[in-house]
Design a protein around this motif. Structure first.
Motif, short mmCIF file in Angstrom:
data_model
loop_
_atom_site.label_atom_id
_atom_site.label_comp_id
_atom_site.label_asym_id
_atom_site.label_seq_id
_atom_site.Cartn_x
_atom_site.Cartn_y
_atom_site.Cartn_z
N VAL A 17 -12.21 -17.55 33.05
CA VAL A 17 -12.47 -16.24 32.46
C VAL A 17 -13.84 -15.81 32.98
CG1 VAL A 17 -12.84 -14.94 30.33
CG2 VAL A 17 -11.09 -16.72 30.43
N SER A 18 -13.88 -14.64 33.59
CA SER A 18 -15.13 -14.07 34.09
C SER A 18 -15.66 -13.12 33.04
CB SER A 18 -14.88 -13.34 35.41
OG SER A 18 -14.41 -14.22 36.39
N LEU A 19 -16.80 -13.47 32.47
CA LEU A 19 -17.39 -12.68 31.39
C LEU A 19 -18.44 -11.72 31.93
CD1 LEU A 19 -17.87 -15.55 28.78
CD2 LEU A 19 -16.01 -13.86 28.90
N ALA A 20 -18.31 -10.45 31.57
CA ALA A 20 -19.31 -9.44 31.91
C ALA A 20 -20.41 -9.55 30.87
CB ALA A 20 -18.67 -8.05 31.89
N VAL A 21 -21.57 -10.09 31.26
CA VAL A 21 -22.65 -10.36 30.30
C VAL A 21 -23.81 -9.40 30.50
CG1 VAL A 21 -21.98 -12.79 30.13
CG2 VAL A 21 -23.79 -12.13 31.73
N SER A 27 -26.77 -15.77 27.77
CA SER A 27 -25.38 -16.25 27.78
C SER A 27 -25.31 -17.70 28.23
CB SER A 27 -24.53 -15.37 28.69
OG SER A 27 -24.43 -14.07 28.15
N ILE A 57 -15.70 -21.04 32.84
CA ILE A 57 -16.05 -19.64 32.60
C ILE A 57 -17.07 -19.21 33.63
CG2 ILE A 57 -15.52 -19.63 30.12
CD1 ILE A 57 -18.53 -19.87 29.58
N LEU A 59 -20.12 -16.36 34.28
CA LEU A 59 -21.01 -15.38 33.68
C LEU A 59 -21.46 -14.44 34.79
CD1 LEU A 59 -23.24 -17.77 31.53
CD2 LEU A 59 -21.08 -16.66 30.88
N ARG A 66 -15.73 -5.23 32.73
CA ARG A 66 -15.03 -5.85 31.60
C ARG A 66 -14.82 -7.32 31.88
NH1 ARG A 66 -9.87 -2.67 29.83
NH2 ARG A 66 -10.20 -4.11 28.14
N ASN A 67 -14.59 -8.07 30.81
CA ASN A 67 -14.18 -9.46 30.97
C ASN A 67 -12.89 -9.49 31.77
OD1 ASN A 67 -16.36 -10.16 29.36
ND2 ASN A 67 -15.13 -10.25 27.51
N THR A 68 -12.75 -10.48 32.66
CA THR A 68 -11.66 -10.50 33.62
C THR A 68 -11.03 -11.89 33.68
OG1 THR A 68 -12.80 -8.81 34.93
CG2 THR A 68 -11.12 -10.10 36.06
N ASN A 124 -6.36 -5.41 30.54
CA ASN A 124 -7.21 -6.53 30.95
C ASN A 124 -7.13 -6.71 32.46
OD1 ASN A 124 -7.90 -7.46 28.22
ND2 ASN A 124 -5.72 -7.90 28.10
#
Length: 132
Positions: A17-21, A27, A57, A59, A66-68, A124
């Motif tokens: 999961v690629s999180l848009a931080v 983070s 994950i 970051l 968006r989270n991807t 998503n």
């Protein structure tokens, strides 16, 4: 109603999961408290990959809106190259045959690293990103 599992024949590669931080260091500190350890990346360039067991994950500060959901053909969950994987362009061709719409397509005439992006029915983003 019971759902019976069946093999799709399509291997997308390593999953993360690629999180848009907003703040990559905050983070990183948070996820390290949850037991994640750095696997690779460069916080100064706005990206880090963290791992806890088989869970990965990413970051990303300033790279994704968006989270991807991310898949990496040719990579293991440990970010090592694997043999005998399905090339991203072949996956793209198969998905086109299945009627999947694309947000971004890989150049079908290229070789090596490439990616494509889809959007699931709930909005998503799904990134298939081949690094090898």
């Amino acid at each position: 109603m019971a759902i019976e599992a069946k093999e799709s024949g399509m291997e997308l590669g390593a999953f993360s999961v690629s999180l848009a931080v907003k703040d990559i260091e905050a983070s990183r500190a948070f996820y390290e408290k949850l037991g994640f350890n750095p696997l690779m990346g460069d916080a100064a360039k706005g990206w880090l990959i963290l791992k806890n067991g088989t869970t990965v994950i990413g970051l990303f500060q300033g790279m994704f809106e968006r989270n991807t959901l991310t898949f990496n053909p040719g990579w293991s969950q440990d970010a090592h190259k694997v043999q005998g994987f399905t090339d991203v362009r072949d996956l793209q061709s198969e998905l086109k045959q299945r009627g999947v719409a694309f947000m971004l397509e890989a150049d079908a005439s290229s070789q090596g690293p490439a990616s494509f992006m889809l959007m699931d029915p709930d909005g998503n983003p799904v990134l298939v990103d081949q690094h090898v």
